[in-house]
Write a protein that holds these residues in place. Structure first.
Motif, PDB file in Angstrom:
ATOM      1  N   GLU A  76       0.962  -1.028   0.200  1.00  8.83           N
ATOM      2  CA  GLU A  76      -0.072   0.273   0.098  1.00  8.83           C
ATOM      3  C   GLU A  76       0.855   1.380  -0.094  1.00  8.83           C
ATOM      4  OE1 GLU A  76      -2.851   2.293   2.983  1.00  8.83           O
ATOM      5  OE2 GLU A  76      -2.346   0.272   3.311  1.00  8.83           O
TER       6      GLU A  76
ATOM      7  N   LEU B  54      -6.575   2.357  -0.983  1.00  7.46           N
ATOM      8  CA  LEU B  54      -6.009   1.218  -1.439  1.00  7.46           C
ATOM      9  C   LEU B  54      -6.301  -0.003  -0.609  1.00  7.46           C
ATOM     10  CD1 LEU B  54      -2.332   2.331  -2.622  1.00  7.46           C
ATOM     11  CD2 LEU B  54      -4.175   1.603  -4.022  1.00  7.46           C
ATOM     12  N   PRO B  55      -6.495  -0.031   0.667  1.00  4.49           N
ATOM     13  CA  PRO B  55      -6.779  -1.096   1.477  1.00  4.49           C
ATOM     14  C   PRO B  55      -8.370  -1.690   1.206  1.00  4.49           C
ATOM     15  CG  PRO B  55      -5.993   0.396   3.021  1.00  4.49           C
ATOM     16  CD  PRO B  55      -6.319   1.178   1.524  1.00  4.49           C
TER      17      PRO B  55
END
Length: 347
Positions: free
Chosen positions: A64, A231-232
């Motif tokens: 990430e 992003l997660p």
């Protein structure tokens, strides 16, 4: 998506599962631009020596941080996949265009259409046939060495967004890729929980079309918060499956003899028995209650509409034998199946 740059300590233990091949794909994007990835690697605490080890893996947090830094330094949220850059904020713009949709299906249609406006190298399509739906990728040019990373990232992005929009797991019936199985194929079931197929005609994810009818559960405020660390976005953080009860009920009705146990039912759903029980609990249901409901409805229908012998009714309703069926039916109605049928006929 556009995450805010962050540099938290990486002290917390995490499983390293992301293959080095995906790290190297980002490094190739730097190489194409004639830029050095040194700062991004330091941010993610990945050493140059690490990148030379094909078998080494990094954690989700490391990846990430690397991706977020690269998107900003390259000013390209596509990380070199396409013929032109997608400047910082491009995917956030697509998300804002979808957030006002009345249902997930409309939101995904918007995403697919708008994605084509910013990147004409591929076309995303939402397809629906009965209860089956899919999001597929049509490639319009050779994506080269970044092809795998592009296809995986685009599908992960839209799948994660879909889960976030409805605040629910969205189980995949299949994830397909037009590639031979890579050396790191074992990571794919982690990225796309469910069956994974290589060597397919085109890349795509396949899922139950009923999820498309679900209303969105996010608003502009939630979107702003999400875009700070997009992003997660993964399906793994969603314990809730808002369609699970319906899917379980359907399987029990359609496959009564093949779903006698939690283990068998979980196998059909591509989850563990423990996960099945936990998610049903999150939805305020139990497997036994759903079984009773489906069996009672099926048995009642057969008793009222057919002249089948009680033994056949018991089998069709999913019972192992006539005796257990008669005991359960009396608990449900206070009558035996024969008494219920006679009274209904007399009425």
């Amino acid at each position: 998506m556009s995450p805010e740059p962050r540099r938290p300590p990486l002290a917390a233990p995490q499983q390293a599962a992301t293959p080095m091949a995906f790290v190297k794909a980002i490094l190739q994007a730097y190489e194409r631009r004639g830029l050095a990835p040194d700062q991004a690697l330091r941010t993610a605490q990945i050493t140059p020596e690490d990148t030379l080890d094909e078998d080494k893996k990094v954690t989700a947090l490391q990846f990430e941080l690397l991706s977020g830094a690269a998107m900003q330094e390259l000013d390209d949220e596509a990380l070199g996949w396409f013929g032109r850059r997608l400047p910082w904020g491009s995917y956030g713009m697509l998300a804002r265009a979808s957030i006002s949709a009345p249902s997930l299906g409309v939101a995904l249609k918007r995403w697919c259409r708008h994605h084509g406006l910013i990147a004409d190298d591929i076309t995303l399509s939402l397809n629906v046939q009965g209860r089956h739906s899919s999001i597929t990728i049509t490639e319009h040019r050779d994506l080269g060495e970044l092809r795998e990373f592009c296809l995986v990232s685009v599908l992960r992005n839209i799948h994660g967004l879909a889960c976030w929009l409805i605040d629910s797991r969205l189980p995949l019936q299949q994830a397909a890729f037009p590639l031979p199985a890579p050396a790191h194929a074992e990571v794919y079931p982690l990225l796309f929980p469910g069956p994974v197929v290589f060597g397919a005609a085109q890349a795509g994810i396949h899922f139950d079309a009923r999820y498309l009818e679900m209303p969105l559960r996010r608003d502009e405020t939630a979107l702003k918060q999400m875009l700070q660390r997009a992003l997660p976005l993964t399906v793994l953080q969603y314990r809730r499956d808002r369609l699970l009860v319906q899917r379980v009920r359907q399987l029990l009705a359609r496959q009564p003899q093949d779903t006698q146990s939690a283990e068998a039912l979980a196998h059909w759903l591509h989850i563990s028995p423990r996960t099945l029980h936990r998610q049903l609990k999150d939805e305020g249901a139990t497997l036994q209650a759903l079984k009773d409901e489906v069996r009672r409805e099926r048995a009642t229908e057969l008793l009222l509409r057919t002249g089948r012998p009680i033994k056949q009714v018991a089998e069709a309703a999913g019972f192992r034998n006539e005796k257990s069926f008669m005991r359960a039916f009396r608990d449900w109605t206070g009558q035996s199946p024969a008494e219920f049928r006679r009274q209904a006929g007399a009425g």
